[in-house]
Design an enzyme around this catalytic site. Structure first.
Site, short mmCIF file in Angstrom:
data_model
loop_
_atom_site.label_atom_id
_atom_site.label_comp_id
_atom_site.label_asym_id
_atom_site.label_seq_id
_atom_site.Cartn_x
_atom_site.Cartn_y
_atom_site.Cartn_z
N SER A 33 0.88 -1.28 0.03
CA SER A 33 -0.02 0.04 -0.04
C SER A 33 0.92 1.29 -0.06
O SER A 33 1.84 1.46 0.76
CB SER A 33 -0.80 0.21 1.24
N SER A 218 -1.24 -8.61 5.13
CA SER A 218 -0.79 -9.13 3.90
C SER A 218 0.30 -10.05 4.09
O SER A 218 0.91 -10.47 5.28
CB SER A 218 -0.40 -8.32 2.79
#
Ligand code: HPA
Length: 278
Positions: A33, A218
Protein backbone atom coordinates in the site's frame (compact mmCIF):
# COMPACT_ATOMS: atom_id res chain seq x y z
CA UNK A 1 -15.95 -24.75 1.46
CA UNK A 2 -12.94 -22.80 0.33
CA UNK A 3 -12.34 -21.88 -3.25
CA UNK A 4 -9.32 -24.06 -4.11
CA UNK A 5 -7.31 -23.42 -7.24
CA UNK A 6 -6.10 -26.20 -9.51
CA UNK A 7 -2.78 -26.51 -11.30
CA UNK A 8 -4.70 -26.22 -14.57
CA UNK A 9 -6.14 -22.87 -13.58
CA UNK A 10 -2.72 -21.65 -12.48
CA UNK A 11 -1.26 -22.69 -15.82
CA UNK A 12 -4.04 -20.95 -17.74
CA UNK A 13 -3.21 -17.74 -15.90
CA UNK A 14 0.53 -18.21 -16.45
CA UNK A 15 0.02 -18.90 -20.16
CA UNK A 16 -2.07 -15.77 -20.60
CA UNK A 17 0.81 -13.73 -19.20
CA UNK A 18 3.55 -15.56 -21.10
CA UNK A 19 1.76 -14.87 -24.38
CA UNK A 20 2.11 -11.14 -23.81
CA UNK A 21 5.77 -10.94 -22.82
CA UNK A 22 9.05 -11.82 -24.45
CA UNK A 23 11.27 -11.95 -21.37
CA UNK A 24 11.79 -14.50 -18.60
CA UNK A 25 11.40 -12.63 -15.29
CA UNK A 26 13.88 -13.69 -12.62
CA UNK A 27 12.23 -11.88 -9.74
CA UNK A 28 8.69 -11.14 -8.68
CA UNK A 29 8.20 -7.93 -6.74
CA UNK A 30 5.05 -7.21 -4.73
CA UNK A 31 4.41 -3.57 -3.93
CA UNK A 32 2.52 -2.75 -0.75
CA UNK A 33 0.00 0.00 0.00
CA UNK A 34 1.29 3.42 -0.99
CA UNK A 35 4.41 1.93 -2.62
CA UNK A 36 3.02 1.70 -6.16
CA UNK A 37 5.34 4.34 -7.59
CA UNK A 38 8.23 1.89 -7.78
CA UNK A 39 6.58 0.23 -10.78
CA UNK A 40 6.93 3.47 -12.75
CA UNK A 41 10.68 2.86 -12.99
CA UNK A 42 10.27 -0.40 -14.91
CA UNK A 43 11.64 -0.06 -18.44
CA UNK A 44 10.22 -1.61 -21.61
CA UNK A 45 7.18 -2.29 -19.49
CA UNK A 46 4.28 -4.51 -20.49
CA UNK A 47 1.18 -3.82 -18.38
CA UNK A 48 -1.21 -6.65 -17.69
CA UNK A 49 -4.24 -5.73 -15.56
CA UNK A 50 -5.35 -8.55 -13.27
CA UNK A 51 -8.83 -8.55 -14.83
CA UNK A 52 -7.30 -9.67 -18.15
CA UNK A 53 -5.83 -12.81 -16.56
CA UNK A 54 -8.04 -15.90 -16.20
CA UNK A 55 -9.01 -16.86 -12.62
CA UNK A 56 -7.28 -13.80 -11.20
CA UNK A 57 -8.78 -11.95 -8.27
CA UNK A 58 -8.95 -8.19 -8.70
CA UNK A 59 -7.65 -5.82 -6.07
CA UNK A 60 -10.36 -3.50 -4.77
CA UNK A 61 -8.41 -1.29 -2.37
CA UNK A 62 -7.48 2.32 -2.92
CA UNK A 63 -3.73 2.50 -3.47
CA UNK A 64 -3.61 -0.92 -5.10
CA UNK A 65 -3.80 -0.47 -8.85
CA UNK A 66 -4.08 -4.13 -9.72
CA UNK A 67 -1.79 -5.03 -12.59
CA UNK A 68 1.48 -6.70 -13.45
CA UNK A 69 4.23 -4.47 -14.74
CA UNK A 70 6.72 -6.72 -16.50
CA UNK A 71 10.00 -5.36 -17.84
CA UNK A 72 13.51 -4.40 -16.78
CA UNK A 73 14.67 -2.84 -13.55
CA UNK A 74 18.40 -2.30 -13.09
CA UNK A 75 18.82 -4.39 -16.22
CA UNK A 76 17.11 -7.41 -14.64
CA UNK A 77 13.85 -8.87 -15.96
CA UNK A 78 11.21 -8.35 -13.27
CA UNK A 79 7.55 -9.04 -12.76
CA UNK A 80 6.09 -6.35 -10.51
CA UNK A 81 2.72 -6.61 -8.86
CA UNK A 82 1.39 -3.10 -8.68
CA UNK A 83 -1.24 -3.82 -6.11
CA UNK A 84 -1.83 -7.07 -4.30
CA UNK A 85 -4.91 -8.94 -3.26
CA UNK A 86 -5.82 -9.20 0.42
CA UNK A 87 -7.79 -11.83 2.25
CA UNK A 88 -10.07 -9.17 3.74
CA UNK A 89 -11.38 -8.35 0.28
CA UNK A 90 -13.33 -11.58 0.47
CA UNK A 91 -11.11 -13.86 -1.61
CA UNK A 92 -9.91 -17.27 -0.46
CA UNK A 93 -6.31 -17.72 0.71
CA UNK A 94 -5.67 -19.66 -2.51
CA UNK A 95 -6.93 -16.77 -4.61
CA UNK A 96 -4.89 -14.26 -2.61
CA UNK A 97 -1.74 -16.27 -3.31
CA UNK A 98 -2.52 -17.22 -6.93
CA UNK A 99 -0.05 -14.60 -8.28
CA UNK A 100 2.78 -16.42 -6.47
CA UNK A 101 1.67 -19.73 -7.94
CA UNK A 102 1.67 -18.14 -11.39
CA UNK A 103 5.21 -16.85 -10.84
CA UNK A 104 6.28 -20.34 -9.85
CA UNK A 105 4.78 -21.91 -12.98
CA UNK A 106 6.49 -19.19 -15.03
CA UNK A 107 9.82 -20.23 -13.54
CA UNK A 108 10.43 -17.10 -11.42
CA UNK A 109 12.88 -18.14 -8.67
CA UNK A 110 12.95 -15.03 -6.45
CA UNK A 111 10.41 -12.87 -4.66
CA UNK A 112 10.79 -9.42 -3.16
CA UNK A 113 7.79 -8.65 -1.02
CA UNK A 114 7.03 -5.24 0.42
CA UNK A 115 4.19 -4.01 2.57
CA UNK A 116 2.93 -1.13 4.64
CA UNK A 117 2.87 -2.08 8.29
CA UNK A 118 2.10 -0.67 11.69
CA UNK A 119 5.14 -0.20 13.91
CA UNK A 120 4.57 -2.24 17.06
CA UNK A 121 8.19 -1.98 18.17
CA UNK A 122 8.23 1.29 20.17
CA UNK A 123 11.50 2.35 18.51
CA UNK A 124 9.89 2.57 15.08
CA UNK A 125 8.46 5.77 13.62
CA UNK A 126 6.39 6.30 10.46
CA UNK A 127 8.62 6.43 7.41
CA UNK A 128 11.05 3.82 8.76
CA UNK A 129 11.84 0.63 6.89
CA UNK A 130 12.27 -2.84 8.38
CA UNK A 131 13.95 -5.92 6.99
CA UNK A 132 11.61 -8.83 7.75
CA UNK A 133 13.74 -11.52 9.38
CA UNK A 134 10.89 -13.81 10.33
CA UNK A 135 7.11 -13.89 10.38
CA UNK A 136 4.33 -14.78 12.75
CA UNK A 137 1.49 -16.60 11.02
CA UNK A 138 -1.33 -15.77 13.44
CA UNK A 139 -3.99 -16.21 10.77
CA UNK A 140 -2.56 -19.61 9.89
CA UNK A 141 -2.46 -20.66 13.53
CA UNK A 142 -6.16 -19.91 13.62
CA UNK A 143 -6.67 -22.34 10.73
CA UNK A 144 -6.36 -20.23 7.59
CA UNK A 145 -3.27 -21.47 5.79
CA UNK A 146 -2.96 -20.88 2.04
CA UNK A 147 -1.65 -24.45 1.68
CA UNK A 148 -4.73 -26.09 3.17
CA UNK A 149 -6.69 -28.20 0.73
CA UNK A 150 -5.30 -30.50 -1.95
CA UNK A 151 -1.51 -30.22 -2.12
CA UNK A 152 0.00 -29.13 -5.43
CA UNK A 153 2.60 -31.90 -5.52
CA UNK A 154 4.10 -30.58 -8.77
CA UNK A 155 5.13 -27.42 -6.90
CA UNK A 156 5.99 -28.51 -3.38
CA UNK A 157 5.58 -31.01 -0.58
CA UNK A 158 2.56 -31.47 1.69
CA UNK A 159 4.43 -30.33 4.83
CA UNK A 160 6.94 -27.71 3.73
CA UNK A 161 9.69 -26.52 6.04
CA UNK A 162 9.43 -22.90 7.23
CA UNK A 163 12.68 -22.63 9.15
CA UNK A 164 13.92 -19.93 6.81
CA UNK A 165 10.99 -18.04 5.28
CA UNK A 166 13.27 -15.12 4.44
CA UNK A 167 16.51 -15.80 2.61
CA UNK A 168 19.58 -15.02 4.71
CA UNK A 169 21.81 -14.19 1.79
CA UNK A 170 19.30 -11.70 0.38
CA UNK A 171 18.84 -10.24 3.85
CA UNK A 172 22.60 -9.65 4.01
CA UNK A 173 22.45 -7.99 0.63
CA UNK A 174 19.68 -5.66 1.82
CA UNK A 175 21.70 -4.77 4.92
CA UNK A 176 24.74 -3.98 2.81
CA UNK A 177 22.80 -1.83 0.31
CA UNK A 178 21.02 0.06 3.11
CA UNK A 179 24.29 0.81 4.83
CA UNK A 180 25.86 2.04 1.59
CA UNK A 181 22.88 4.35 1.03
CA UNK A 182 22.63 5.69 4.58
CA UNK A 183 19.26 4.03 5.14
CA UNK A 184 18.54 3.01 8.71
CA UNK A 185 17.13 -0.49 8.17
CA UNK A 186 15.43 -1.99 11.21
CA UNK A 187 15.19 -5.75 11.48
CA UNK A 188 12.26 -7.57 12.94
CA UNK A 189 9.31 -9.88 12.93
CA UNK A 190 6.25 -9.21 10.81
CA UNK A 191 2.92 -10.50 12.07
CA UNK A 192 0.18 -11.06 9.54
CA UNK A 193 -3.45 -10.51 10.51
CA UNK A 194 -6.51 -10.70 8.31
CA UNK A 195 -7.74 -7.11 8.77
CA UNK A 196 -9.47 -5.00 7.56
CA UNK A 197 -10.00 -3.46 10.98
CA UNK A 198 -6.85 -2.09 12.57
CA UNK A 199 -5.84 -3.49 15.95
CA UNK A 200 -7.26 -2.56 19.30
CA UNK A 201 -4.81 -1.47 22.02
CA UNK A 202 -5.22 -4.91 23.65
CA UNK A 203 -4.51 -6.63 20.30
CA UNK A 204 -1.34 -4.58 20.01
CA UNK A 205 -0.13 -5.25 23.53
CA UNK A 206 -0.63 -8.95 22.82
CA UNK A 207 1.25 -8.70 19.52
CA UNK A 208 4.16 -6.93 21.18
CA UNK A 209 4.28 -9.55 23.92
CA UNK A 210 4.61 -12.35 21.40
CA UNK A 211 7.48 -10.65 19.60
CA UNK A 212 5.88 -8.59 16.84
CA UNK A 213 7.85 -5.64 15.51
CA UNK A 214 5.53 -4.75 12.63
CA UNK A 215 1.94 -5.76 11.90
CA UNK A 216 0.03 -5.84 8.64
CA UNK A 217 -2.66 -7.54 6.60
CA UNK A 218 -0.65 -9.30 3.92
CA UNK A 219 2.69 -10.95 3.09
CA UNK A 220 2.58 -14.01 5.37
CA UNK A 221 0.37 -16.17 3.09
CA UNK A 222 2.35 -15.07 0.02
CA UNK A 223 5.65 -15.99 1.64
CA UNK A 224 4.35 -19.39 2.78
CA UNK A 225 3.25 -20.17 -0.77
CA UNK A 226 6.53 -18.82 -2.17
CA UNK A 227 8.52 -21.10 0.15
CA UNK A 228 6.28 -24.06 -0.64
CA UNK A 229 7.58 -23.71 -4.20
CA UNK A 230 11.12 -23.01 -3.00
CA UNK A 231 11.36 -19.37 -4.09
CA UNK A 232 13.96 -17.29 -2.28
CA UNK A 233 12.33 -14.36 -0.50
CA UNK A 234 13.40 -10.89 0.56
CA UNK A 235 10.84 -9.00 2.65
CA UNK A 236 10.74 -5.33 3.57
CA UNK A 237 8.11 -3.50 5.60
CA UNK A 238 7.53 0.20 5.35
CA UNK A 239 6.38 1.51 8.72
CA UNK A 240 3.39 3.62 7.81
CA UNK A 241 2.09 4.37 11.27
CA UNK A 242 2.85 3.83 14.89
CA UNK A 243 0.71 1.12 16.40
CA UNK A 244 -1.65 2.62 18.89
CA UNK A 245 -0.80 0.61 21.98
CA UNK A 246 -2.28 3.05 24.47
CA UNK A 247 -5.42 3.94 22.51
CA UNK A 248 -4.37 7.61 22.40
CA UNK A 249 -4.30 8.03 18.61
CA UNK A 250 -6.16 6.78 15.54
CA UNK A 251 -4.85 4.80 12.58
CA UNK A 252 -6.23 5.63 9.13
CA UNK A 253 -5.72 4.32 5.61
CA UNK A 254 -4.87 7.90 4.53
CA UNK A 255 -1.99 7.96 7.00
CA UNK A 256 -0.74 4.66 5.58
CA UNK A 257 -0.84 6.05 2.02
CA UNK A 258 0.86 9.31 3.05
CA UNK A 259 3.83 7.57 4.69
CA UNK A 260 4.30 5.62 1.47
CA UNK A 261 5.76 8.77 -0.06
CA UNK A 262 8.63 8.78 2.45
CA UNK A 263 9.09 5.02 2.37
CA UNK A 264 9.01 4.49 -1.41
CA UNK A 265 12.39 6.10 -2.19
CA UNK A 266 14.08 4.06 0.56
CA UNK A 267 12.59 0.79 -0.61
CA UNK A 268 13.35 1.70 -4.21
CA UNK A 269 17.04 2.18 -3.33
CA UNK A 270 17.18 -1.15 -1.54
CA UNK A 271 15.34 -3.05 -4.28
CA UNK A 272 17.46 -1.49 -7.03
CA UNK A 273 20.66 -2.25 -5.15
CA UNK A 274 19.64 -5.84 -4.53
CA UNK A 275 18.63 -6.30 -8.17
CA UNK A 276 21.97 -4.98 -9.34
CA UNK A 277 23.68 -7.73 -7.36
CA UNK A 278 21.35 -10.56 -8.30
N1 HPA B 1 -2.10 -2.50 11.34
C1 HPA B 1 -2.35 -3.43 10.41
N2 HPA B 1 -2.06 -3.27 9.14
C2 HPA B 1 -1.46 -2.14 8.77
C3 HPA B 1 -1.16 -1.13 9.69
C4 HPA B 1 -1.51 -1.31 11.06
O1 HPA B 1 -1.28 -0.47 11.94
N3 HPA B 1 -0.57 -0.12 9.01
C5 HPA B 1 -0.52 -0.53 7.70
N4 HPA B 1 -1.05 -1.75 7.57
Amino acid sequence: MQNFITLNQIDEAADAIKKRISIQPIVGIILGSGLNALADSVQNAVYIPYNEIPHFPVSTVEGHTGRFVIGDLEGKPVMVMQGRIHYYEGYSMQQVTLPIRVMQRMGVPNLIVTNAAGGVNPDYVPGDVMLITDQLNLVGMAGLNPLSGPNLDEIGTRFPDMSQPYDREYADLARKISKANGINLHEGIYTGLSGPSFESPADLRFLRMVGTDAVGMSTVPEVIVARHGNMRVLGISGISNKANLDGATFTTHEEVMESGKIITPKIEKIVRGVLREF
